[in-house]
Design an enzyme around this catalytic site. Structure first.
Site, PDB file in Angstrom:
ATOM      1  N   GLU A 209       0.805  -1.208   0.000  1.00 19.70           N
ATOM      2  CA  GLU A 209       0.000   0.000   0.000  1.00 19.70           C
ATOM      3  C   GLU A 209       0.843   1.265   0.000  1.00 19.70           C
ATOM      4  O   GLU A 209       1.935   1.312   0.552  1.00 19.70           O
ATOM      5  CB  GLU A 209      -0.932  -0.005   1.212  1.00 19.70           C
ATOM      6  CG  GLU A 209      -1.962  -1.111   1.045  1.00 19.70           C
ATOM      7  CD  GLU A 209      -2.974  -1.161   2.157  1.00 19.70           C
ATOM      8  OE1 GLU A 209      -4.132  -1.467   1.849  1.00 19.70           O
ATOM      9  OE2 GLU A 209      -2.628  -0.897   3.318  1.00 19.70           O
TER      10      GLU A 209
ATOM     11  N   CYS B  79       3.358   8.443   1.431  1.00 17.14           N
ATOM     12  CA  CYS B  79       3.905   7.467   2.379  1.00 17.14           C
ATOM     13  C   CYS B  79       4.079   6.159   1.612  1.00 17.14           C
ATOM     14  O   CYS B  79       3.095   5.562   1.172  1.00 17.14           O
ATOM     15  CB  CYS B  79       2.917   7.323   3.534  1.00 17.14           C
ATOM     16  SG  CYS B  79       3.440   6.132   4.751  1.00 17.14           S
TER      17      CYS B  79
ATOM     18  N   CYS C 250       6.987  -7.216   6.795  1.00 17.48           N
ATOM     19  CA  CYS C 250       8.097  -6.653   7.573  1.00 17.48           C
ATOM     20  C   CYS C 250       8.562  -7.707   8.568  1.00 17.48           C
ATOM     21  O   CYS C 250       7.758  -8.473   9.094  1.00 17.48           O
ATOM     22  CB  CYS C 250       7.628  -5.411   8.324  1.00 17.48           C
ATOM     23  SG  CYS C 250       8.965  -4.517   9.163  1.00 17.48           S
TER      24      CYS C 250
ATOM     25  N   CYS D  15       7.391  -5.396  15.395  1.00 17.17           N
ATOM     26  CA  CYS D  15       6.976  -4.451  16.432  1.00 17.17           C
ATOM     27  C   CYS D  15       5.564  -4.833  16.888  1.00 17.17           C
ATOM     28  O   CYS D  15       4.686  -5.105  16.064  1.00 17.17           O
ATOM     29  CB  CYS D  15       7.019  -3.023  15.898  1.00 17.17           C
ATOM     30  SG  CYS D  15       8.683  -2.542  15.373  1.00 17.17           S
TER      31      CYS D  15
ATOM     32  N   CYS E 136       2.186  -2.962  15.528  1.00 14.77           N
ATOM     33  CA  CYS E 136       2.070  -2.638  14.097  1.00 14.77           C
ATOM     34  C   CYS E 136       1.392  -3.775  13.349  1.00 14.77           C
ATOM     35  O   CYS E 136       1.773  -4.938  13.494  1.00 14.77           O
ATOM     36  CB  CYS E 136       3.453  -2.389  13.508  1.00 14.77           C
ATOM     37  SG  CYS E 136       3.400  -1.983  11.758  1.00 14.77           S
TER      38      CYS E 136
ATOM     39  N   GLY F 160       7.073  -2.092   5.831  1.00 16.76           N
ATOM     40  CA  GLY F 160       8.466  -2.521   5.715  1.00 16.76           C
ATOM     41  C   GLY F 160       9.451  -1.675   6.491  1.00 16.76           C
ATOM     42  O   GLY F 160       9.146  -0.572   6.924  1.00 16.76           O
TER      43      GLY F 160
ATOM     44  N   SER G  56      11.965   5.456  14.955  1.00 19.87           N
ATOM     45  CA  SER G  56      10.816   5.002  15.732  1.00 19.87           C
ATOM     46  C   SER G  56      11.290   4.606  17.122  1.00 19.87           C
ATOM     47  O   SER G  56      11.754   3.491  17.331  1.00 19.87           O
ATOM     48  CB  SER G  56      10.171   3.804  15.027  1.00 19.87           C
ATOM     49  OG  SER G  56       9.619   4.240  13.804  1.00 19.87           O
TER      50      SER G  56
ATOM     51  N   HIS H 163       9.551   5.202  20.512  1.00 21.90           N
ATOM     52  CA  HIS H 163       8.386   4.584  21.165  1.00 21.90           C
ATOM     53  C   HIS H 163       8.510   4.257  22.649  1.00 21.90           C
ATOM     54  O   HIS H 163       7.520   3.871  23.278  1.00 21.90           O
ATOM     55  CB  HIS H 163       7.934   3.304  20.432  1.00 21.90           C
ATOM     56  CG  HIS H 163       7.625   3.511  18.985  1.00 21.90           C
ATOM     57  ND1 HIS H 163       6.896   4.574  18.510  1.00 21.90           N
ATOM     58  CD2 HIS H 163       7.954   2.773  17.879  1.00 21.90           C
ATOM     59  CE1 HIS H 163       6.782   4.482  17.203  1.00 21.90           C
ATOM     60  NE2 HIS H 163       7.419   3.419  16.783  1.00 21.90           N
TER      61      HIS H 163
ATOM     62  N   CYS I  92      -1.081   5.354  10.070  1.00 19.21           N
ATOM     63  CA  CYS I  92       0.171   4.663  10.413  1.00 19.21           C
ATOM     64  C   CYS I  92      -0.119   3.311  11.024  1.00 19.21           C
ATOM     65  O   CYS I  92      -0.919   3.199  11.941  1.00 19.21           O
ATOM     66  CB  CYS I  92       0.963   5.427  11.467  1.00 19.21           C
ATOM     67  SG  CYS I  92       1.196   7.133  11.139  1.00 19.21           S
TER      68      CYS I  92
HETATM   69  N1  SAH Z   1       9.818   0.368   9.727  1.00 18.83           N
HETATM   70  C1  SAH Z   1       9.878   1.791   9.744  1.00 18.83           C
HETATM   71  C2  SAH Z   1       8.800   2.483   8.968  1.00 18.83           C
HETATM   72  C3  SAH Z   1       7.404   1.937   9.018  1.00 18.83           C
HETATM   73  S1  SAH Z   1       6.155   2.456  10.079  1.00 18.83           S
HETATM   74  C4  SAH Z   1       9.884   2.291  11.164  1.00 18.83           C
HETATM   75  O1  SAH Z   1       9.732   1.505  12.076  1.00 18.83           O
HETATM   76  O2  SAH Z   1      10.104   3.478  11.373  1.00 18.83           O
HETATM   77  C5  SAH Z   1       6.033   4.162  10.221  1.00 18.83           C
HETATM   78  C6  SAH Z   1       5.683   4.590  11.644  1.00 18.83           C
HETATM   79  O3  SAH Z   1       4.368   4.152  12.050  1.00 18.83           O
HETATM   80  C7  SAH Z   1       6.654   4.011  12.649  1.00 18.83           C
HETATM   81  O4  SAH Z   1       7.037   4.986  13.584  1.00 18.83           O
HETATM   82  C8  SAH Z   1       5.805   2.958  13.305  1.00 18.83           C
HETATM   83  O5  SAH Z   1       6.288   2.629  14.568  1.00 18.83           O
HETATM   84  C9  SAH Z   1       4.454   3.612  13.337  1.00 18.83           C
HETATM   85  N2  SAH Z   1       3.353   2.679  13.609  1.00 18.83           N
HETATM   86  C10 SAH Z   1       3.328   1.348  13.382  1.00 18.83           C
HETATM   87  N3  SAH Z   1       2.154   0.820  13.772  1.00 18.83           N
HETATM   88  C11 SAH Z   1       1.418   1.829  14.250  1.00 18.83           C
HETATM   89  C12 SAH Z   1       0.086   1.917  14.775  1.00 18.83           C
HETATM   90  N4  SAH Z   1      -0.694   0.853  14.858  1.00 18.83           N
HETATM   91  N5  SAH Z   1      -0.352   3.128  15.169  1.00 18.83           N
HETATM   92  C13 SAH Z   1       0.446   4.216  15.046  1.00 18.83           C
HETATM   93  N6  SAH Z   1       1.678   4.197  14.541  1.00 18.83           N
HETATM   94  C14 SAH Z   1       2.179   3.014  14.163  1.00 18.83           C
END
Ligand code: SAH
Length: 374
Positions: A96, A109, A116, A120, A123, A174, A228, A230, A348
């Protein structure tokens, strides 16, 4: 291997590679410039429409080259104008791409992998596991397609200009730095003034924290970096972002500051997903401020976007505001990311979440099975 597979997809070539390619055909370098203009400034993929190329050159190009872009399976438009395309990358796999219009800019985006491997816990992409890396052409193709689709739909950003994507973020599916080999040339094509001509500060690679690749990126390219984070401590980050067990916070932050020094970058953006009762407490905000205070850092708080099967809940607006205020009051610039496109599962972490529903789609002559959004 079919004949089409043997041909070179021009979308996968950097300027230098395209120059070498036309030189290999016995042509002068300016032919590469002409081709770049057709491909990226005018969004033309059909050699026959490239009218200032000699007919004989066009015919020879057709024998050795193609311009293959991802195919669109579905397009969804959110009430807020956000668009999401489900794209077929090859016979069976979908990824996507999301376009987010904002006053004065249009952010795309993009995805760098099918699935991936980072796992995490908050996600939805993690749930489908890792499938494969996207090629340079597949990454570049997402920007190409968005520009063309938006121009064709009458969407206007700059009057007279077909290009509407002003910013690109590798925040789709990814881990971009796990596909370093293809992400770096793709970013170069985006930033090349004969390519998509997007400013270097407006192409952002977002990583969960692959430290060795971050250090390499600092040496080899010149784009913006988002990390990222978190969590403000290793015990919690180990749970949320498993790569932390290999590259803990101190090592990660050290790589960030090295990146800023090497690149002469203004700052690193730290993404921080707001999970109710998990990482959103005042004490955690103070701990985070300690880590980032007096550093070239900005924090972007992302309200958690839920997906089916998740155990997490989004922090309340009051908790997010309190967290942001503590950071700001402790000398760390923090903003809250506005949730966009959540009515079409484009926010996201929601990308290709619902893989339970598969359908068969006709793509050219092929029938393929893809995940569809319910
Ligand atoms: N792998 C990369 C880029 C992908 S995700 C990374 O980790 O940075 C882009 C952003 O969205 C990242 O900061 C990720 O942690 C966040 N993200 C993932 N799942 C999410 C969710 N369910 N709600 C909000 N943000 C999320």
């Amino acid at each position: 291997m079919s004949a089409a597979d043997a041909k070179t997809n021009l979308l996968g070539l950097t300027r230098a590679e395209l120059e070498a390619f036309v030189a290999g055909m016995g042509e002068k370098p300016f032919r590469a410039r002409q081709l770049l203009k057709w491909l990226y400034k005018r969004c033309v993929a059909d050699f026959d429409q490239m009218t200032d190329l000699a007919k004989s050159f066009r015919e020879r190009l057709k024998e050795v080259a193609v311009v293959v872009t991802p195919s669109i399976i579905t397009t969804q438009v959110s009430a807020d104008g956000t668009r999401k395309w489900l794209l077929a990358m090859d016979g069976t796999q979908g990824i996507e791409t999301v376009f987010i219009p904002e006053p004065g800019r249009g952010t795309l985006c993009i995805s760098s992998q099918v699935g991936c491997a980072m796992d995490c816990s908050f996600c939805s992409t993690a749930q489908q596991g890792f499938n494969r890396n996207l090629t340079v052409a597949e990454i570049v193709g997402q920007v190409w397609l968005a520009n063309r689709e938006l121009a064709n739909s009458g969407y206007k950003w700059e009057p007279g200009g077909p290009r509407v994507v002003t910013n690109v973020v590798f925040m789709g599916m990814g881990e971009p730095l796990a596909n370093y080999r293809n992400v770096v040339p793709a970013a170069e094509i985006m930033m090349d003034d004969l390519g998509f001509d997007i400013s270097r500060r407006r192409v952002t690679v977002s990583t969960s924290g692959l430290v060795p690749q971050m250090l390499r990126l600092a040496e080899e390219t010149n784009c913006a970096l988002a990390v990222s984070l978190h969590a403000p401590n290793d015990a919690l980050r180990d749970q949320l972002v498993p790569i932390n067990r290999k590259h803990p916070i101190a090592e990660l932050l050290d790589a960030c500051w090295q990146y800023v020094n090497k690149q002469n970058a203004r700052s690193i953006t730290f993404e921080y997903v707001m999970l109710d009762g998990i990482n959103d407490q005042p004490e955690q905000a103070r701990q985070l401020a300690q880590l980032l205070k007096d550093r070239p850092a900005k924090v972007n708080l992302i309200p958690f976007n839920p997906f089916p099967g998740t155990r997490y809940v989004r922090s309340s607006p009051a908790a997010i505001e309190r967290f942001r205020d503590i950071l700001n009051n402790n000398g760390v610039i923090a903003t809250t990311r506005r949730t966009r496109g959540d009515d079409i599962d484009a926010a996201c972490g929601q990308l290709v979440g619902r893989v339970n529903d598969r359908t068969t789609v006709r793509l050219g002559s092929k029938l393929i099975s893809v995940a569809v959004q319910s």
